[in-house]
Motif scaffolding. Sequence first.
Motif, PDB file in Angstrom:
ATOM      1  N   SER A  36       0.852  -1.195   0.000  1.00 42.87           N
ATOM      2  CA  SER A  36       0.000   0.000   0.000  1.00 42.87           C
ATOM      3  C   SER A  36       0.885   1.241   0.000  1.00 42.87           C
ATOM      4  N   TYR A  37       0.335   2.340  -0.507  1.00 40.65           N
ATOM      5  CA  TYR A  37       1.129   3.562  -0.636  1.00 40.65           C
ATOM      6  C   TYR A  37       0.195   4.740  -0.864  1.00 40.65           C
ATOM      7  N   ASN A  38       0.673   5.918  -0.515  1.00 42.27           N
ATOM      8  CA  ASN A  38      -0.070   7.133  -0.814  1.00 42.27           C
ATOM      9  C   ASN A  38      -0.023   7.385  -2.315  1.00 42.27           C
ATOM     10  N   ALA A  39      -1.177   7.785  -2.857  1.00 42.14           N
ATOM     11  CA  ALA A  39      -1.334   7.865  -4.305  1.00 42.14           C
ATOM     12  C   ALA A  39      -1.559   9.302  -4.767  1.00 42.14           C
ATOM     13  N   LEU A  40      -1.135   9.537  -5.978  1.00 40.27           N
ATOM     14  CA  LEU A  40      -1.424  10.775  -6.699  1.00 40.27           C
ATOM     15  C   LEU A  40      -2.530  10.493  -7.714  1.00 40.27           C
ATOM     16  N   PRO A  41      -3.384  11.481  -7.979  1.00 39.83           N
ATOM     17  CA  PRO A  41      -3.217  12.905  -7.662  1.00 39.83           C
ATOM     18  C   PRO A  41      -3.702  13.343  -6.282  1.00 39.83           C
ATOM     19  N   GLY A  42      -4.371  12.458  -5.534  1.00 44.12           N
ATOM     20  CA  GLY A  42      -4.976  12.884  -4.275  1.00 44.12           C
ATOM     21  C   GLY A  42      -4.008  13.487  -3.282  1.00 44.12           C
ATOM     22  N   TRP A  43      -2.775  12.966  -3.268  1.00 44.73           N
ATOM     23  CA  TRP A  43      -1.825  13.482  -2.286  1.00 44.73           C
ATOM     24  C   TRP A  43      -1.192  14.803  -2.682  1.00 44.73           C
ATOM     25  N   HIS A  44      -1.502  15.311  -3.863  1.00 43.61           N
ATOM     26  CA  HIS A  44      -1.063  16.674  -4.160  1.00 43.61           C
ATOM     27  C   HIS A  44      -1.709  17.648  -3.181  1.00 43.61           C
ATOM     28  N   LEU A  96      -9.291  21.618   2.380  1.00 42.83           N
ATOM     29  CA  LEU A  96      -8.774  21.764   3.742  1.00 42.83           C
ATOM     30  C   LEU A  96      -9.708  21.116   4.764  1.00 42.83           C
ATOM     31  N   LYS A  97     -11.005  21.330   4.591  1.00 41.04           N
ATOM     32  CA  LYS A  97     -11.962  20.725   5.509  1.00 41.04           C
ATOM     33  C   LYS A  97     -11.936  19.209   5.394  1.00 41.04           C
ATOM     34  N   ALA A  98     -11.879  18.694   4.158  1.00 40.21           N
ATOM     35  CA  ALA A  98     -11.844  17.247   3.965  1.00 40.21           C
ATOM     36  C   ALA A  98     -10.603  16.640   4.604  1.00 40.21           C
ATOM     37  N   GLU A  99      -9.471  17.309   4.457  1.00 36.93           N
ATOM     38  CA  GLU A  99      -8.228  16.785   5.033  1.00 36.93           C
ATOM     39  C   GLU A  99      -8.256  16.881   6.555  1.00 36.93           C
ATOM     40  N   LEU A 100      -8.848  17.940   7.072  1.00 41.91           N
ATOM     41  CA  LEU A 100      -8.977  18.076   8.522  1.00 41.91           C
ATOM     42  C   LEU A 100      -9.871  16.974   9.085  1.00 41.91           C
ATOM     43  N   ASP A 101     -10.976  16.695   8.413  1.00 44.45           N
ATOM     44  CA  ASP A 101     -11.867  15.619   8.857  1.00 44.45           C
ATOM     45  C   ASP A 101     -11.145  14.281   8.845  1.00 44.45           C
ATOM     46  N   ASN A 106       7.498  10.813   3.209  1.00 46.50           N
ATOM     47  CA  ASN A 106       6.134  10.537   2.775  1.00 46.50           C
ATOM     48  C   ASN A 106       6.069  10.822   1.278  1.00 46.50           C
ATOM     49  N   GLN A 107       6.286   9.772   0.502  1.00 46.81           N
ATOM     50  CA  GLN A 107       6.346   9.901  -0.952  1.00 46.81           C
ATOM     51  C   GLN A 107       5.102   9.267  -1.567  1.00 46.81           C
ATOM     52  N   ALA A 108       4.380  10.045  -2.362  1.00 45.14           N
ATOM     53  CA  ALA A 108       3.199   9.539  -3.058  1.00 45.14           C
ATOM     54  C   ALA A 108       3.552   9.207  -4.504  1.00 45.14           C
ATOM     55  N   PHE A 109       2.751   8.308  -5.121  1.00 47.64           N
ATOM     56  CA  PHE A 109       3.050   7.809  -6.448  1.00 47.64           C
ATOM     57  C   PHE A 109       1.791   7.768  -7.304  1.00 47.64           C
ATOM     58  N   GLN A 158      -5.424   4.461 -14.187  1.00 50.46           N
ATOM     59  CA  GLN A 158      -4.782   5.751 -13.943  1.00 50.46           C
ATOM     60  C   GLN A 158      -5.722   6.912 -14.256  1.00 50.46           C
ATOM     61  N   TYR A 159      -6.479   6.814 -15.346  1.00 50.27           N
ATOM     62  CA  TYR A 159      -7.505   7.815 -15.628  1.00 50.27           C
ATOM     63  C   TYR A 159      -8.510   7.896 -14.472  1.00 50.27           C
ATOM     64  N   LEU A 160      -8.924   6.729 -13.989  1.00 53.70           N
ATOM     65  CA  LEU A 160      -9.928   6.680 -12.933  1.00 53.70           C
ATOM     66  C   LEU A 160      -9.412   7.332 -11.653  1.00 53.70           C
ATOM     67  N   ASP A 161      -8.115   7.218 -11.389  1.00 50.58           N
ATOM     68  CA  ASP A 161      -7.548   7.872 -10.214  1.00 50.58           C
ATOM     69  C   ASP A 161      -7.679   9.381 -10.302  1.00 50.58           C
ATOM     70  N   PHE A 162      -7.588   9.923 -11.518  1.00 50.10           N
ATOM     71  CA  PHE A 162      -7.805  11.364 -11.680  1.00 50.10           C
ATOM     72  C   PHE A 162      -9.272  11.715 -11.449  1.00 50.10           C
ATOM     73  N   VAL A 163     -10.176  10.866 -11.916  1.00 50.67           N
ATOM     74  CA  VAL A 163     -11.610  11.127 -11.739  1.00 50.67           C
ATOM     75  C   VAL A 163     -11.971  11.144 -10.262  1.00 50.67           C
ATOM     76  N   THR A 164     -11.410  10.222  -9.507  1.00 48.41           N
ATOM     77  CA  THR A 164     -11.769  10.089  -8.093  1.00 48.41           C
ATOM     78  C   THR A 164     -10.830  10.844  -7.159  1.00 48.41           C
ATOM     79  N   HIS A 165      -9.821  11.489  -7.717  1.00 50.78           N
ATOM     80  CA  HIS A 165      -8.808  12.188  -6.915  1.00 50.78           C
ATOM     81  C   HIS A 165      -8.235  11.239  -5.854  1.00 50.78           C
ATOM     82  N   ARG A 166      -7.855  10.077  -6.303  1.00 51.92           N
ATOM     83  CA  ARG A 166      -7.448   9.008  -5.395  1.00 51.92           C
ATOM     84  C   ARG A 166      -6.169   9.363  -4.648  1.00 51.92           C
ATOM     85  N   ARG A 167      -6.144   9.025  -3.354  1.00 53.48           N
ATOM     86  CA  ARG A 167      -5.018   9.391  -2.500  1.00 53.48           C
ATOM     87  C   ARG A 167      -4.347   8.196  -1.839  1.00 53.48           C
ATOM     88  N   PHE A 168      -4.884   7.000  -2.006  1.00 54.50           N
ATOM     89  CA  PHE A 168      -4.285   5.824  -1.366  1.00 54.50           C
ATOM     90  C   PHE A 168      -4.565   4.605  -2.230  1.00 54.50           C
TER      91      PHE A 168
END
Length: 503
Positions: A148-156, A205-210, A229-232, A281-291
């Motif tokens: 498992s790993y932190n994912a982009l684009p969500g971790w931007h 910011l609110k989403a990340e705080l939650d 903490n490197q995202a990919f 990879q396209y779907l990760d952009f659609v969902t702004h996936r972070r993990f």
Amino acid sequence: MSSDVAASYDALPYPAFAFWFTHPNQLAVMATLFGLDPARPQRCRVLEIGCAVGGNLLPMAAAAPHSRFVGVDVSGVQIDLARAVADELGLDNVALVHADLREFDPALGPFDYIIAHGVFSWVGDDVRAALLDLCRDRLAPDGVAYVSYNALPGWHTAGVVRDLMRLHTEPFEDPAAKVEQALAIVEWLAERAERAGEDWRAGFLKAELDNARSLPGTTALHEYLAPDNQAFYLQGFLDLCNAHGLSYLSDAKPWDMWIDNFGSNIAETLGPVPGIIRQAQYLDFVTHRRFRQTLLRRNIDALGRRIDTAVVEGLFVQASIRDEPGLAGIATGAPVKVANPNRAPIEVAGVVPRVALHLLHRGGRRALSFQALFDAVIGELDVLGLGAGRTETPEQRQAVRKELSRGLLRLFFGELVSFCVDPPPLALAVAERPRTGAFQRWQARHGDAVTNLWHEHIPLGDAARAVLARLDGSLDHAALAALHPDPIDETLDALLRGGLLLE
């Protein structure tokens, strides 16, 4: 791996937690569906990298006494805590090793399953390379590695919050103070952005705080404030894996792989995209996936990506839904929306899949073999008066069999049902002298949550804790009722539904 990393986990150990999607049963299912012949979970060899205090590994070992487990962690404090629990429970099929994985004993292995949850993004490049090399060198030919790993684009966007937290908490030494101040500075900035009205930062910011608030303090510390903490992007991660002799098998969670789960518009647009990796990879952009939770295999030969539905017939299946799906309109096979506990509702169409889901829900948490479910579906179709043209001849029953295997596959990728290779021996009903596992009794005595026999994290109320801790099969309902004022039948029924009672 730096001494600073070890020191941070020594000072603030990671909370004990089990993750169902890392269990050998789940990894074996995904491997089987995609063409491998993995080891059976009840007789396998498992390595967990970054095992912490054993919250994920020890319940696996307790439930599979004929398998062998190795856990390695850079934190000596965490390994000592895990060893203490293993010793108290007499778990002789697990070895817990205090070591840097770059110096991992070459005599250990091979392994059928290697688990690295919450490690890859939080270490340096040299440790990441060592982890991938270890997976390549120690995996059995049909073995599976979970990473498992932190994912982009969500971790931007998450990274912006992390950078702010690290800037603000730099003067603080105490870990608890760091977490408190990290949350405080993000809350301050989120409030300012929200007051500005149209400030685009307010939402993320609110989403990340939650998200940060939802984590235990120790997890928040290691997630947001760790030095590494490197995202990919998925493609970048897999390029790195390929360079180390590993290739993509599947995602760990089935939902993430079925594009129809994300709506017809997305499915129609991304469906023509060539290749499962590029599409994901396209779907990760659609969902702004972070993990991401990715399953890997050794680069031995190419695997086909089309699943043979006949493979389903060799698996066990159980319902993952909480609510009765109902049979309204079943005679016409009309589609119905079925609530998913953790996802969007899924449309289930067709007489056979709907009857199967109804029967699985009625059967509770105990898994059925495909053959047992098929026999039950045939019987239920006759009871419902729907057997004509479906159950009268061998050819018709074979058509039902094929429809069932196809339907179950869709239900699985919609996470309405679960598959398994070696099902846990769960009770169908509450016995006069009910029992649970020794590990679950130990957890009930020491905390407010347990790992059930499906390797799920289950919070406990006071009544469930008091009763579960004593469920060794020696006490009847009257004796158990004396342990807590809540009605004992309700408590035991809840434990049964929670997958905590053994046959």
